[in-house]
Design a protein around this motif. Structure first.
Motif, PDB file in Angstrom:
ATOM      1  N   GLU A  83       0.664  -1.259  -0.125  1.00 20.04           N
ATOM      2  CA  GLU A  83       0.092   0.108  -0.199  1.00 20.04           C
ATOM      3  C   GLU A  83       0.870   1.289  -0.149  1.00 20.04           C
ATOM      4  O   GLU A  83       1.673   1.315   0.687  1.00 20.04           O
ATOM      5  N   TYR A  84       0.419   2.289  -0.985  1.00 21.86           N
ATOM      6  CA  TYR A  84       1.399   3.562  -0.919  1.00 21.86           C
ATOM      7  C   TYR A  84       0.568   4.609  -1.397  1.00 21.86           C
ATOM      8  O   TYR A  84      -0.682   4.485  -1.590  1.00 21.86           O
ATOM      9  N   ARG A  85       1.083   5.816  -0.990  1.00 20.13           N
ATOM     10  CA  ARG A  85       0.543   6.978  -1.346  1.00 20.13           C
ATOM     11  C   ARG A  85       1.496   7.618  -2.549  1.00 20.13           C
ATOM     12  O   ARG A  85       2.723   7.374  -2.558  1.00 20.13           O
ATOM     13  N   LYS A  86       0.788   8.600  -3.382  1.00 22.42           N
ATOM     14  CA  LYS A  86       1.538   8.869  -4.405  1.00 22.42           C
ATOM     15  C   LYS A  86       1.410  10.468  -4.460  1.00 22.42           C
ATOM     16  O   LYS A  86       0.361  10.981  -4.195  1.00 22.42           O
ATOM     17  N   GLY A  87       2.723  11.167  -4.628  1.00 23.36           N
ATOM     18  CA  GLY A  87       2.752  12.709  -5.030  1.00 23.36           C
ATOM     19  C   GLY A  87       3.104  13.108  -6.490  1.00 23.36           C
ATOM     20  O   GLY A  87       4.296  12.458  -6.577  1.00 23.36           O
ATOM     21  N   VAL A  88       2.518  13.811  -6.927  1.00 31.61           N
ATOM     22  CA  VAL A  88       3.023  14.107  -8.517  1.00 31.61           C
ATOM     23  C   VAL A  88       2.976  15.908  -8.475  1.00 31.61           C
ATOM     24  O   VAL A  88       2.046  16.499  -8.018  1.00 31.61           O
ATOM     25  N   PHE A  89       4.175  16.328  -9.050  1.00 26.12           N
ATOM     26  CA  PHE A  89       4.141  17.662  -9.413  1.00 26.12           C
ATOM     27  C   PHE A  89       4.837  17.930 -10.777  1.00 26.12           C
ATOM     28  O   PHE A  89       5.734  17.441 -11.144  1.00 26.12           O
ATOM     29  N   MET A 145       6.614  10.794  -6.961  1.00 26.48           N
ATOM     30  CA  MET A 145       7.241  10.105  -5.766  1.00 26.48           C
ATOM     31  C   MET A 145       5.978   9.013  -5.070  1.00 26.48           C
ATOM     32  O   MET A 145       4.873   9.499  -4.902  1.00 26.48           O
ATOM     33  N   LEU A 146       6.509   7.870  -4.602  1.00 28.77           N
ATOM     34  CA  LEU A 146       5.928   6.995  -4.176  1.00 28.77           C
ATOM     35  C   LEU A 146       6.288   6.613  -2.653  1.00 28.77           C
ATOM     36  O   LEU A 146       7.494   6.215  -2.541  1.00 28.77           O
ATOM     37  N   ALA A 147       5.305   6.595  -1.574  1.00 25.00           N
ATOM     38  CA  ALA A 147       5.923   6.440  -0.513  1.00 25.00           C
ATOM     39  C   ALA A 147       4.786   5.367   0.303  1.00 25.00           C
ATOM     40  O   ALA A 147       3.527   5.212   0.052  1.00 25.00           O
ATOM     41  N   LYS A 175       2.297   3.851   2.680  1.00 24.27           N
ATOM     42  CA  LYS A 175       1.291   4.387   3.113  1.00 24.27           C
ATOM     43  C   LYS A 175       1.204   4.348   4.668  1.00 24.27           C
ATOM     44  O   LYS A 175       0.649   5.283   5.354  1.00 24.27           O
ATOM     45  N   GLN A 176       2.014   3.312   5.203  1.00 24.69           N
ATOM     46  CA  GLN A 176       1.908   3.374   6.785  1.00 24.69           C
ATOM     47  C   GLN A 176       3.061   4.080   7.127  1.00 24.69           C
ATOM     48  O   GLN A 176       2.922   4.812   8.303  1.00 24.69           O
ATOM     49  N   THR A 177       4.188   4.078   6.710  1.00 23.11           N
ATOM     50  CA  THR A 177       5.613   4.492   7.406  1.00 23.11           C
ATOM     51  C   THR A 177       5.906   5.726   6.735  1.00 23.11           C
ATOM     52  O   THR A 177       6.881   6.481   7.523  1.00 23.11           O
ATOM     53  N   ASP A 178       5.224   6.062   5.422  1.00 24.01           N
ATOM     54  CA  ASP A 178       5.779   7.220   4.764  1.00 24.01           C
ATOM     55  C   ASP A 178       7.139   6.962   4.236  1.00 24.01           C
ATOM     56  O   ASP A 178       7.757   8.132   3.505  1.00 24.01           O
ATOM     57  N   ARG A 179       7.713   5.976   4.402  1.00 20.24           N
ATOM     58  CA  ARG A 179       9.127   5.841   3.550  1.00 20.24           C
ATOM     59  C   ARG A 179       9.047   5.907   2.126  1.00 20.24           C
ATOM     60  O   ARG A 179       8.321   5.250   1.428  1.00 20.24           O
ATOM     61  N   VAL A 180       9.987   6.502   1.523  1.00 19.28           N
ATOM     62  CA  VAL A 180      10.099   6.623   0.143  1.00 19.28           C
ATOM     63  C   VAL A 180      10.395   5.282  -0.569  1.00 19.28           C
ATOM     64  O   VAL A 180      11.416   4.853  -0.095  1.00 19.28           O
ATOM     65  N   LEU A 181       9.475   4.956  -1.468  1.00 24.87           N
ATOM     66  CA  LEU A 181       9.734   3.518  -1.983  1.00 24.87           C
ATOM     67  C   LEU A 181      10.269   3.621  -3.531  1.00 24.87           C
ATOM     68  O   LEU A 181      10.738   2.737  -3.981  1.00 24.87           O
ATOM     69  N   GLY A 182      10.024   4.956  -4.078  1.00 25.68           N
ATOM     70  CA  GLY A 182      10.287   4.971  -5.704  1.00 25.68           C
ATOM     71  C   GLY A 182       9.928   6.609  -6.020  1.00 25.68           C
ATOM     72  O   GLY A 182       9.085   7.032  -5.401  1.00 25.68           O
ATOM     73  N   ALA A 189       6.592  17.259  -5.005  1.00 22.48           N
ATOM     74  CA  ALA A 189       6.200  15.820  -5.325  1.00 22.48           C
ATOM     75  C   ALA A 189       6.216  15.518  -3.768  1.00 22.48           C
ATOM     76  O   ALA A 189       5.112  14.740  -3.563  1.00 22.48           O
ATOM     77  N   ALA A 190       7.203  15.739  -2.956  1.00 20.86           N
ATOM     78  CA  ALA A 190       7.027  15.123  -1.536  1.00 20.86           C
ATOM     79  C   ALA A 190       5.793  15.764  -0.779  1.00 20.86           C
ATOM     80  O   ALA A 190       5.221  15.004  -0.088  1.00 20.86           O
ATOM     81  N   LEU A 191       5.583  16.910  -0.863  1.00 18.01           N
ATOM     82  CA  LEU A 191       4.424  17.426  -0.559  1.00 18.01           C
ATOM     83  C   LEU A 191       3.353  16.928  -0.836  1.00 18.01           C
ATOM     84  O   LEU A 191       2.083  16.760  -0.050  1.00 18.01           O
ATOM     85  N   ALA A 192       3.050  16.630  -2.085  1.00 16.41           N
ATOM     86  CA  ALA A 192       2.133  16.172  -2.643  1.00 16.41           C
ATOM     87  C   ALA A 192       1.678  15.039  -2.194  1.00 16.41           C
ATOM     88  O   ALA A 192       0.503  14.390  -2.305  1.00 16.41           O
ATOM     89  N   VAL A 193       2.518  14.092  -1.676  1.00 20.62           N
ATOM     90  CA  VAL A 193       2.147  12.778  -1.103  1.00 20.62           C
ATOM     91  C   VAL A 193       1.103  12.888   0.025  1.00 20.62           C
ATOM     92  O   VAL A 193       0.427  12.198   0.163  1.00 20.62           O
TER      93      VAL A 193
END
Length: 460
Positions: free
Chosen positions: A367-373, A393-395, A397-404, A449-453
């Motif tokens: 599970e992930y969250r996505k930020g696009v700019f 940017m893909l992080a 969903k639980q830990t917010d660690r950057v995955l890609g 993009a990090a903020l957009a996550v």
């Protein structure tokens, strides 16, 4: 001759491993059959292709975009011979630099073809005589060479690989590129900018198969606007070379007549005639050399790194493996984080990535969250007139660690470095978002993009 370590191959993996091992106090020898050190990357790969990409992009800008900035260049003409000579000077200078590094670090060079005759023994044949070497350790770093397809005979002229495409003596009227990967797109872009009609034929239903799909899809649209044609889901069955033209045969479709064909369907490891089978090293089904976590083969004391062991066929991956190998050999410690190795396609706009694609995360059930700019909302990109593309940017969903992180845009190859460092240190998207980024810079797009996550981009 006796050495602590004998390295076969002086490409990015081999020469970097040699330098690091020498720095750590080993008596190192390196065998290279080509006159120039640096391997494919320097001679006929990374460096000459980037020289041509830079020159061709400047030519295109002078032809089309300088006038929009009030720069009138008058009559514009192409001196292809001089452009190619600049590329060659770049290669020669860097090759000489590696020679100097070998001398500085007291690395012994042997010229010729290497054959491993037994554990700890290597024979070097330079065509006139053979030199027998002995060493406690042997490292294979022989790299890779271009692959081809059944039904396609490479003639080194009309039908060739990236090597020939770096040195065409004339701009082809029509260049057909077989393969929609990084090499094909980069060299296709060079000749398209210089005036060739370029058609890319790709077997899959998409270009850049290892790239995040959203990024690859947008990139294709941009390349099409630049004039490159694409035929996807296209199976090439053969190429017939005529005296001045080529006929590219396609299954269930009309053949294409062109002036030159660039075969860019991947690379295969250089493992032939090294004596591997004779000493007990069996290749895997794709021709790569199996190694353990310490780069050791099935034969004790014989190691391998770089393209010959598979994985991402990237110069910087081989370099990192070379350093890790040498450090582990001497200190007992050496590691490569394969989850944080960036990749770059030097098209315009550039395409760069590090970590997982969105498709990979879905397949793995993460599970992930996505930020696009988008770069169109970045002030520096606007000032440069290069607003196409985005940062994605893909992080977790639980830990917010950057995955890609995946970037399509100006200088993406430079911007990805920040993301690779962040991932190496286990950063979250919040960590990147909280770091102050200079204004106005392209790097602000990474921060946004990090903020957009967290759905809080400030400028879009």
């Amino acid at each position: 001759m006796n050495h602590d370590l004998v390295i076969i191959g002086a490409g990015p993996g081999g020469y970097i491993a040699a330098i690091r091992a020498a720095q750590l106090g080993l008596n190192v020898a390196c065998i290279e059959k080509e006159r120039m050190l640096g391997g494919t990357c320097l001679r006929v790969g990374c460096i000459p292709s980037k020289a041509l990409l830079e020159s061709s992009e400047l030519y295109k800008e002078a032809e089309h975009t300088f006038k929009d900035r009030g720069i009138n260049v008058g009559s514009l003409s192409l001196d292809l011979e001089k452009m190619l000579s600049q590329k060659d000077r770049t290669v020669k200078t860097m090759g000489g630099g590696i020679d100097s590094l070998f001398k500085k670090n007291k690395i012994t060079r042997y010229s010729g073809h290497a054959t491993i005759t037994a554990p700890g023994k290597v024979s070097v044949d330079n065509g006139e005589e053979k030199t027998e070497l002995e060493a406690k350790y042997i490292l294979i770093a022989t790299g890779s060479e271009p692959s081809t397809l059944p039904g396609i005979e490479l003639d080194g002229d009309r039908v060739g690989t990236s090597t020939e495409a770096l040195s065409y003596d004339q701009v082809p009227k029509h260049l057909v590129v077989i393969g929609g990967g990084v090499i094909g797109l980069e060299l296709g872009a060079v000749w398209s900018r210089l005036g060739a009609k370029v058609t890319v034929l790709e077997y899959l239903d998409r270009i850049l198969p290892t790239t995040d799909f959203e990024i690859a899809k947008e990139a294709q649209k941009i390349f099409e606007k630049q004039g490159i044609e694409f035929q996807l889901g296209c199976r090439v069955t053969g190429v017939k070379a005529n005296r001045k033209t080529c006929d590219v045969e396609i299954a269930d479709a009309k053949s294409i007549r062109c002036e030159r064909v660039l075969v860019a369907v991947g690379r295969r490891p250089n493992t032939e005639n090294l004596g591997l089978a004779e000493i007990g090293i069996a290749l895997d089904k794709r021709g790569f050399i199996p190694v353990n976590d310490h780069y050791e083969t099935a034969v004790k004391g014989i190691f391998a790194i770089g393209d010959v062991i598979g994985g991402a066929m990237l110069a910087h991956k081989a370099e990192d493996e070379g350093v890790a190998f040498s450090e582990r050999l001497v200190t007992g410690y050496g590691h490569v984080n394969y989850d944080a190795i960036p990749s770059v396609a030097y098209t315009n706009p550039e395409i760069a990535a590090v970590g997982k694609t969105e498709e990979q995360l879905k397949e793995e059930g993460i599970e992930y969250r996505k930020g696009v700019f988008p770069f169109m909302a970045n002030g520096r990109a606007r000032a440069m007139g290069q607003t196409e593309g985005k940062v994605k940017m893909l992080a977790d969903k639980q830990t917010d660690r950057v995955l890609g992180v995946h970037i399509l845009g100006p200088r993406a190859g430079d911007l990805i470095a920040e993301c690779a460092v962040a991932m190496e240190f286990g950063a979250s998207s919040e960590d990147i978002a909280r770091c102050c980024h200079a204004h106005p810079t392209l790097a602000e797009a990474v921060k946004e993009a990090a903020l957009a996550v967290d759905k809080r981009a400030l400028n879009f």
